[in-house]
Write a protein that holds these residues in place. Structure first.
Motif, PDB file in Angstrom:
ATOM      1  N   VAL A   1      -6.304   9.719  11.829  1.00  0.00           N
ATOM      2  CA  VAL A   1      -7.157  10.068  10.606  1.00  0.00           C
ATOM      3  C   VAL A   1      -7.151  11.762  10.648  1.00  0.00           C
ATOM      4  O   VAL A   1      -7.121  12.310   9.562  1.00  0.00           O
ATOM      5  CB  VAL A   1      -8.557   9.456  10.581  1.00  0.00           C
ATOM      6  CG1 VAL A   1      -9.528  10.057   9.457  1.00  0.00           C
ATOM      7  CG2 VAL A   1      -8.329   7.954  10.239  1.00  0.00           C
TER       8      VAL A   1
ATOM      9  N   PHE B   1      -5.996  -1.419   9.608  1.00  0.00           N
ATOM     10  CA  PHE B   1      -6.117  -0.070   9.241  1.00  0.00           C
ATOM     11  C   PHE B   1      -5.344   0.807  10.079  1.00  0.00           C
ATOM     12  O   PHE B   1      -4.846   1.845   9.717  1.00  0.00           O
ATOM     13  CB  PHE B   1      -7.782   0.206   9.318  1.00  0.00           C
ATOM     14  CG  PHE B   1      -7.928   1.654   8.643  1.00  0.00           C
ATOM     15  CD1 PHE B   1      -7.942   2.010   7.367  1.00  0.00           C
ATOM     16  CD2 PHE B   1      -8.352   2.680   9.825  1.00  0.00           C
ATOM     17  CE1 PHE B   1      -7.987   3.273   7.018  1.00  0.00           C
ATOM     18  CE2 PHE B   1      -8.682   3.830   9.260  1.00  0.00           C
ATOM     19  CZ  PHE B   1      -8.520   4.250   7.923  1.00  0.00           C
TER      20      PHE B   1
ATOM     21  N   GLU C   1     -12.646   6.461  -3.217  1.00  0.00           N
ATOM     22  CA  GLU C   1     -12.523   5.481  -4.038  1.00  0.00           C
ATOM     23  C   GLU C   1     -13.889   5.377  -5.026  1.00  0.00           C
ATOM     24  O   GLU C   1     -14.863   5.789  -4.373  1.00  0.00           O
ATOM     25  CB  GLU C   1     -12.197   4.249  -3.356  1.00  0.00           C
ATOM     26  CG  GLU C   1     -13.130   3.666  -2.377  1.00  0.00           C
ATOM     27  CD  GLU C   1     -12.619   2.424  -1.810  1.00  0.00           C
ATOM     28  OE1 GLU C   1     -11.385   2.193  -1.800  1.00  0.00           O
ATOM     29  OE2 GLU C   1     -13.370   1.739  -1.137  1.00  0.00           O
TER      30      GLU C   1
ATOM     31  N   GLU D   1       0.839  -1.366   0.090  1.00  0.00           N
ATOM     32  CA  GLU D   1       0.084   0.009   0.052  1.00  0.00           C
ATOM     33  C   GLU D   1       0.818   1.142   0.140  1.00  0.00           C
ATOM     34  O   GLU D   1       0.512   2.170  -0.492  1.00  0.00           O
ATOM     35  CB  GLU D   1      -1.009  -0.067   1.393  1.00  0.00           C
ATOM     36  CG  GLU D   1      -1.893  -0.976   1.219  1.00  0.00           C
ATOM     37  CD  GLU D   1      -3.067  -1.026   0.249  1.00  0.00           C
ATOM     38  OE1 GLU D   1      -3.411   0.149  -0.319  1.00  0.00           O
ATOM     39  OE2 GLU D   1      -3.653  -1.965  -0.526  1.00  0.00           O
TER      40      GLU D   1
ATOM     41  N   GLU E   1      -2.392   3.175   8.753  1.00  0.00           N
ATOM     42  CA  GLU E   1      -2.363   4.745   9.169  1.00  0.00           C
ATOM     43  C   GLU E   1      -1.212   5.231   9.801  1.00  0.00           C
ATOM     44  O   GLU E   1      -0.629   6.216   9.714  1.00  0.00           O
ATOM     45  CB  GLU E   1      -3.736   5.132   9.858  1.00  0.00           C
ATOM     46  CG  GLU E   1      -4.937   5.140   9.112  1.00  0.00           C
ATOM     47  CD  GLU E   1      -4.944   5.956   7.972  1.00  0.00           C
ATOM     48  OE1 GLU E   1      -4.550   7.213   7.964  1.00  0.00           O
ATOM     49  OE2 GLU E   1      -5.131   5.689   6.757  1.00  0.00           O
TER      50      GLU E   1
ATOM     51  N   ASN F   1      -4.212  -4.598  14.103  1.00  0.00           N
ATOM     52  CA  ASN F   1      -5.293  -3.837  13.198  1.00  0.00           C
ATOM     53  C   ASN F   1      -4.775  -3.344  12.265  1.00  0.00           C
ATOM     54  O   ASN F   1      -4.040  -2.702  12.144  1.00  0.00           O
ATOM     55  CB  ASN F   1      -6.080  -2.796  14.163  1.00  0.00           C
ATOM     56  CG  ASN F   1      -7.283  -2.285  13.494  1.00  0.00           C
ATOM     57  OD1 ASN F   1      -7.121  -1.741  12.339  1.00  0.00           O
ATOM     58  ND2 ASN F   1      -8.189  -1.959  14.400  1.00  0.00           N
TER      59      ASN F   1
ATOM     60  N   ALA G   1     -12.828   6.368   1.308  1.00  0.00           N
ATOM     61  CA  ALA G   1     -12.069   5.194   1.389  1.00  0.00           C
ATOM     62  C   ALA G   1     -12.138   4.347   2.639  1.00  0.00           C
ATOM     63  O   ALA G   1     -12.011   3.125   2.349  1.00  0.00           O
ATOM     64  CB  ALA G   1     -10.560   5.475   0.997  1.00  0.00           C
ATOM     65  N   HIS G   2     -12.450   4.863   3.541  1.00  0.00           N
ATOM     66  CA  HIS G   2     -12.806   4.309   4.806  1.00  0.00           C
ATOM     67  C   HIS G   2     -13.737   4.785   5.662  1.00  0.00           C
ATOM     68  O   HIS G   2     -13.970   6.143   5.569  1.00  0.00           O
ATOM     69  CB  HIS G   2     -11.612   4.069   5.677  1.00  0.00           C
ATOM     70  CG  HIS G   2     -11.673   3.124   6.850  1.00  0.00           C
ATOM     71  ND1 HIS G   2     -12.186   3.537   8.010  1.00  0.00           N
ATOM     72  CD2 HIS G   2     -11.499   1.816   7.096  1.00  0.00           C
ATOM     73  CE1 HIS G   2     -12.120   2.481   8.998  1.00  0.00           C
ATOM     74  NE2 HIS G   2     -11.909   1.524   8.277  1.00  0.00           N
ATOM     75  N   PRO G   3     -14.751   4.338   6.338  1.00  0.00           N
ATOM     76  CA  PRO G   3     -15.710   5.084   7.209  1.00  0.00           C
ATOM     77  C   PRO G   3     -15.173   6.244   7.852  1.00  0.00           C
ATOM     78  O   PRO G   3     -15.717   7.331   8.209  1.00  0.00           O
ATOM     79  CB  PRO G   3     -16.577   4.023   8.141  1.00  0.00           C
ATOM     80  CG  PRO G   3     -16.281   2.822   7.006  1.00  0.00           C
ATOM     81  CD  PRO G   3     -15.064   2.835   6.389  1.00  0.00           C
TER      82      PRO G   3
END
Length: 230
Positions: free
Chosen positions: A160, A128, A212, A106, A132, A126, A221-223
């Protein structure tokens, strides 16, 4: 309209069962319930009522719950359904090797093993969160293991927020419109932004990895990217 009188729990439960039966009459359907541990008690009771009465209704259930152990299934599923109709899938943390491969794929980066280990330990497997953390380390120019804890936010919300803070205002605007729209498309976002550079801003949002394409529409791309605002 809300009234001072409490709702009739059985009436609400029966109405929800009727609604699901109506939907399923058009074809087999699925009810998905994410993070069942956060359900409020009245909603859980409605769902438990429905689960016990789905024998003749072509509806499947997908329920996720965060738990260290799962002795009893949520919503009384183990009491309402025979064991043969229940499938449990335990999703555990990803391994150190999986973390390495994901970050390499990624982010096109191979972190030193010592730093990779710190990322894996901090994220507790995790994916995600690990991703990050990797992005944050690259943003802050940290490519070697520091002597103390990782000098970047360690919670998903903070990571985030940190990521969004580095975006241009135009890209943030694109993400805001995409997050607010029920069925966002490129033309809709362009119209909502109303700027001559809107199409370029959408391209920049794609490049930044915050939106996306999905079946002719676009989405965050993520909630968490849609839920957290700088």
């Amino acid at each position: 309209e809300a009234t001072e009188s409490p709702l009739d729990q059985r009436a609400v439960s029966s109405a929800f069962l009727g609604a699901l039966s109506s939907i399923a009459s058009a074809g087999p359907s699925v009810v998905a319930i994410d993070d069942a541990q956060w359900l409020d008690a009245p909603s859980a009771r409605v769902l438990e009522f429905v689960v016990r009465r789905l024998d003749e209704v072509p509806i499947g259930l997908i329920v996720t719950i965060r738990s260290q152990g799962l002795d009893a299934l949520p919503l009384g599923l183990d009491r309402a359904l025979p064991a043969a109709r229940i499938r449990r899938l335990v999703v555990g943390p990803i391994t150190l090797a999986d973390t390495r491969d994901m970050l390499s794929s990624e982010l096109s980066t191979r972190f030193p093993r010592s730093l990779l280990t710190r990322i894996h330990e901090t994220s507790a497997g995790n994916p995600f969160l690990a991703l990050e953390l990797g992005r944050a380390l690259l943003r802050h120019g940290i490519e070697h293991e520091p002597s103390t804890s990782l000098p970047v936010p360690s919670t998903l919300a903070d990571l985030v927020t940190d990521r969004l803070s580095g975006l241009s205002e135009s890209v943030k605007q694109v993400l805001l419109v995409v997050s607010a729209a029920s069925q966002p498309t490129v033309p809709l976002v362009v119209q909502a932004i109303g700027e001559p550079t809107a199409a370029d801003d959408i391209d920049d949002a794609f490049t930044a990895g915050v939106i996306e394409a999905r079946s002719g529409r676009i989405g965050a791309a993520h909630p968490l990217l849609a839920a957290v605002h700088d």
